[in-house]
Design an enzyme around this catalytic site. Sequence first.
Site, PDB file in Angstrom:
ATOM      1  N   LYS A  59      76.039  31.630  22.254  1.00  0.00           N
ATOM      2  CA  LYS A  59      76.703  30.486  22.837  1.00  0.00           C
ATOM      3  C   LYS A  59      75.920  29.369  22.397  1.00  0.00           C
ATOM      4  O   LYS A  59      74.695  29.274  22.558  1.00  0.00           O
ATOM      5  CB  LYS A  59      76.468  30.530  24.561  1.00  0.00           C
ATOM      6  N   LYS A  94      67.064  29.275  26.322  1.00  0.00           N
ATOM      7  CA  LYS A  94      68.019  28.142  27.545  1.00  0.00           C
ATOM      8  C   LYS A  94      68.536  29.214  28.338  1.00  0.00           C
ATOM      9  O   LYS A  94      68.566  29.507  29.704  1.00  0.00           O
ATOM     10  CB  LYS A  94      68.539  27.257  26.950  1.00  0.00           C
ATOM     11  N   LYS A 148      74.461  28.612  17.358  1.00  0.00           N
ATOM     12  CA  LYS A 148      74.355  27.192  17.138  1.00  0.00           C
ATOM     13  C   LYS A 148      75.043  27.077  15.749  1.00  0.00           C
ATOM     14  O   LYS A 148      75.322  27.910  14.894  1.00  0.00           O
ATOM     15  CB  LYS A 148      72.783  26.732  16.742  1.00  0.00           C
ATOM     16  N   THR A 163      73.697  17.634  30.999  1.00  0.00           N
ATOM     17  CA  THR A 163      72.301  17.574  30.387  1.00  0.00           C
ATOM     18  C   THR A 163      71.457  16.717  31.250  1.00  0.00           C
ATOM     19  O   THR A 163      70.282  16.921  31.664  1.00  0.00           O
ATOM     20  CB  THR A 163      72.210  17.036  29.037  1.00  0.00           C
ATOM     21  N   ASN A 211      74.405   9.547  25.342  1.00  0.00           N
ATOM     22  CA  ASN A 211      74.709  10.221  26.338  1.00  0.00           C
ATOM     23  C   ASN A 211      73.892  10.450  27.403  1.00  0.00           C
ATOM     24  O   ASN A 211      73.941  10.206  28.700  1.00  0.00           O
ATOM     25  CB  ASN A 211      75.530  11.569  26.053  1.00  0.00           C
ATOM     26  N   SER A 241      78.223  24.700  30.807  1.00  0.00           N
ATOM     27  CA  SER A 241      79.191  25.259  29.718  1.00  0.00           C
ATOM     28  C   SER A 241      79.421  26.764  30.176  1.00  0.00           C
ATOM     29  O   SER A 241      80.672  27.184  29.973  1.00  0.00           O
ATOM     30  CB  SER A 241      78.787  25.347  28.201  1.00  0.00           C
TER      31      SER A 241
END
Length: 417
Positions: free
Chosen positions: A73, A97, A109, A193, A224, A351
């Site tokens: 992921k 993570k 990634k 986040t 963001n 996610s």
Amino acid sequence: MIAVQGAFDVLKSTQIVIEQALRKLGYGDDMIDLLKEPLRMMTVRIPVRMDNGGTKVFTGFRAQHNDAVGPTKGGVRFHPDVNADEVKALSIWMSLKCGIADLPYGGGKGGIICDPRGMSFPELERLSRGYVRAISQLVGPTKDIPAPDVMTNSQIMAWMLDEYSRIREFDSPGFITGKPLVLGGSRGRETATARGVAVMIHEALRTRGIPLHDARIIIQGFGNAGSFLAKFMHEAGASVIGISDVHGALYNEDGLDIEHLLDRRDSFGAVTNLYSGSISNEELLERPCDVLVPAAIQNQLTADNAPRVQAGIVVEAANGPTTLEATRILTERDVLIIPDVLASSGGVIVSYFEWVQNNQGYYWSESEVEHKLQDMMIRGFRQVYELHQSRAVDMRLAAYMVGVRRLAEAVRYRGWV
């Protein structure tokens, strides 16, 4: 021990701490050799018809660190400076993570070498679809699940979802996360986040006995994550005394008018160019505060400026903002560092929530998402902080130990090493 080459090699720095973590956990060279690199690394070439009628060939990457726990992921970034080693390192961080948050994933990634700021909407769509065609054999809701990252967004995810559905000839919303709500996205994803970082600030302040309403916070970066974080901290009663963007920084020890700054920022998060009293990003990092949040780019806290940092707590919202030498210096100065693999994990947690909702066909309210996110972030913080204290290791090494432990156990049970 792996030697660091150059001022800051993100992959080798990651491998150093992975090795240290695995050795602390009692694993040997075979496990280190397996987990210090992705199991799979794909480089693809993507021909794209440009608006001028010509064809430009872009280079893209997809790294899958390890799938012993479950599908990989991780996001896809569009950036002119993205490279293979960076993508590899980011996939390892994603594994960590997921391990800290106890998610059924390994890390992945992706990236494409491009500058989306100079591309038209149709060109970006053709590039996004071309990337999915290039990697389609290796990705899917039970294999590898992409998501947004630097300079990508829900629209790009929508194009990628549509292309994958065309190739597979069935609708598969769980193939990708960070989608628009109407295509199966999750509420709370855009702010995930920043909300996760806000929870980490709360927990870090609690360990130091500082009430949130007394806290003075500096946020480097106003994109963001940084802008939402400034909003959340301001609304919670903390004093945001410094922010920065690509043009410079604003600092006021009495607190900034965050609502006014948010109203005036442009689509890239820039606002400091509108003010004459700005300072440099470098100066902002050294101003006194209770919490310093690097929320911009890598390699911001180094051996050069770490001795002059006047924050008691550093919460890493960006990927890799603190070098290993700076980590050592700050830890020796009793600065509490909440490392990126813990602090910025809110995005992958939500996610995961989106993927779960896609799989079950039932969607949660924003308050449910935020409550579940807070619970998982707090649980992760406490695991890392307790290990930091019980094993007398710095917070970064503690986070790597918690993050890699579950992955190493899965590898061992499968009999891979």
